[in-house]
Design a protein around this motif. Sequence first.
Motif, PDB file in Angstrom:
ATOM      1  N   ILE A  43       0.862  -1.177   0.000  1.00  0.00           N
ATOM      2  CA  ILE A  43       0.000   0.000   0.000  1.00  0.00           C
ATOM      3  C   ILE A  43       0.901   1.231   0.000  1.00  0.00           C
ATOM      4  O   ILE A  43       1.774   1.353   0.865  1.00  0.00           O
ATOM      5  CB  ILE A  43      -0.936   0.028   1.218  1.00  0.00           C
ATOM      6  CG1 ILE A  43      -1.819  -1.208   1.235  1.00  0.00           C
ATOM      7  CG2 ILE A  43      -1.792   1.293   1.211  1.00  0.00           C
ATOM      8  CD1 ILE A  43      -2.686  -1.336   2.482  1.00  0.00           C
TER       9      ILE A  43
ATOM     10  N   LYS B  27      -0.203   7.974  -3.553  1.00  0.00           N
ATOM     11  CA  LYS B  27       0.063   8.407  -4.921  1.00  0.00           C
ATOM     12  C   LYS B  27       1.305   9.292  -4.942  1.00  0.00           C
ATOM     13  O   LYS B  27       1.619   9.991  -3.970  1.00  0.00           O
ATOM     14  CB  LYS B  27      -1.137   9.131  -5.511  1.00  0.00           C
ATOM     15  CG  LYS B  27      -1.578  10.356  -4.771  1.00  0.00           C
ATOM     16  CD  LYS B  27      -2.841  10.940  -5.416  1.00  0.00           C
ATOM     17  CE  LYS B  27      -3.307  12.160  -4.652  1.00  0.00           C
ATOM     18  NZ  LYS B  27      -4.566  12.721  -5.216  1.00  0.00           N
TER      19      LYS B  27
ATOM     20  N   SER C 271      -3.467   0.891  -9.107  1.00  0.00           N
ATOM     21  CA  SER C 271      -3.925  -0.134  -8.170  1.00  0.00           C
ATOM     22  C   SER C 271      -4.357  -1.368  -8.949  1.00  0.00           C
ATOM     23  O   SER C 271      -5.251  -1.298  -9.800  1.00  0.00           O
ATOM     24  CB  SER C 271      -5.094   0.388  -7.331  1.00  0.00           C
ATOM     25  OG  SER C 271      -4.686   1.446  -6.493  1.00  0.00           O
TER      26      SER C 271
ATOM     27  N   ARG D  29      -0.317  -7.530  -4.883  1.00  0.00           N
ATOM     28  CA  ARG D  29      -1.491  -6.650  -4.905  1.00  0.00           C
ATOM     29  C   ARG D  29      -1.072  -5.266  -4.463  1.00  0.00           C
ATOM     30  O   ARG D  29      -0.665  -5.069  -3.306  1.00  0.00           O
ATOM     31  CB  ARG D  29      -2.589  -7.181  -3.991  1.00  0.00           C
ATOM     32  CG  ARG D  29      -3.864  -6.313  -4.030  1.00  0.00           C
ATOM     33  CD  ARG D  29      -4.964  -6.917  -3.165  1.00  0.00           C
ATOM     34  NE  ARG D  29      -5.376  -8.218  -3.647  1.00  0.00           N
ATOM     35  CZ  ARG D  29      -6.238  -8.421  -4.630  1.00  0.00           C
ATOM     36  NH1 ARG D  29      -6.791  -7.388  -5.246  1.00  0.00           N
ATOM     37  NH2 ARG D  29      -6.570  -9.648  -4.994  1.00  0.00           N
TER      38      ARG D  29
ATOM     39  N   THR E 198      -2.047  -1.334  -3.810  1.00  0.00           N
ATOM     40  CA  THR E 198      -3.115  -0.366  -3.569  1.00  0.00           C
ATOM     41  C   THR E 198      -2.483   1.012  -3.465  1.00  0.00           C
ATOM     42  O   THR E 198      -1.605   1.229  -2.625  1.00  0.00           O
ATOM     43  CB  THR E 198      -3.889  -0.682  -2.281  1.00  0.00           C
ATOM     44  OG1 THR E 198      -4.431  -1.994  -2.372  1.00  0.00           O
ATOM     45  CG2 THR E 198      -5.014   0.320  -2.081  1.00  0.00           C
ATOM     46  N   VAL E 199      -2.915   1.918  -4.308  1.00  0.00           N
ATOM     47  CA  VAL E 199      -2.415   3.295  -4.291  1.00  0.00           C
ATOM     48  C   VAL E 199      -3.522   4.168  -3.711  1.00  0.00           C
ATOM     49  O   VAL E 199      -4.649   4.185  -4.224  1.00  0.00           O
ATOM     50  CB  VAL E 199      -2.028   3.772  -5.690  1.00  0.00           C
ATOM     51  CG1 VAL E 199      -1.452   5.196  -5.621  1.00  0.00           C
ATOM     52  CG2 VAL E 199      -1.015   2.830  -6.316  1.00  0.00           C
TER      53      VAL E 199
END
Lengths: 114, 113
Positions: free
Chosen positions: A12, A15, A87, A110, A112-113
């Motif tokens: 994670i 941005k 993402s 995986r 996530t942004v």
Amino acid sequence: EAGVAQSPRYKIIEKRQSVAFWCNPISGHATLYWYQQILGQGPKLLIQFQNNGVVDDSQLPKDRFSAERLKGVDSTLKIQPAKLEDSAVYLCASSLEAMNTEAFFGQGTRLTVV
Amino acid sequence: AQSVTQLDSQVPVFEEAPVELRCNYSSSVSVYLFWYVQYPNQGLQLLLKYLSGSTLVESINGFEAEFNKSQTSFHLRKPSVHISDTAEYFCAVTNTGFQKLVFGTGTRLLVSP
């Protein structure tokens, strides 16, 4: 036989930050692929290596994505800077040669942004 | 360039019922076709493939697919599904020059008791 190894499994980031993914293909596999799988879509090829040379990177957003496969074995995929739309699950696959032999996929990373 | 269409995003079925997952492709050249399966929290695994020869190909767990050139289809079928078949199934195509492997959007098979 060990499978395709990827790390990390989950990441994670905010941005505009940078991130890197690592892939170790099956020993002896000359061809390595990076795919991007956005939720609800099929995997999309980002880049394909044959040994340490690039065969296809036509769908790699080169302004922010880069990949290398030094020594024709391990590979890293980098995103700098990340955007919200990056993402996705990033899949690495390898095969003995090109797609005439089965491609084996790793479990993916995986991203996530936020 | 090749493309793949999987019209069904989700297929719910009861255990022991038959199922068909549809796949249509578009290509101006000869193709090779694949079905991959993705179980929850796992990577993609090759289920079966058509490269040449018999147009009917089978997997070890009871799935089969038939290459139909005239209808540009490669539908996946199983006569009796099991709970453990619950997964996402992806159809993929590449040309016979073994260039880019293009995936469909996937079909989620949901098997309930």
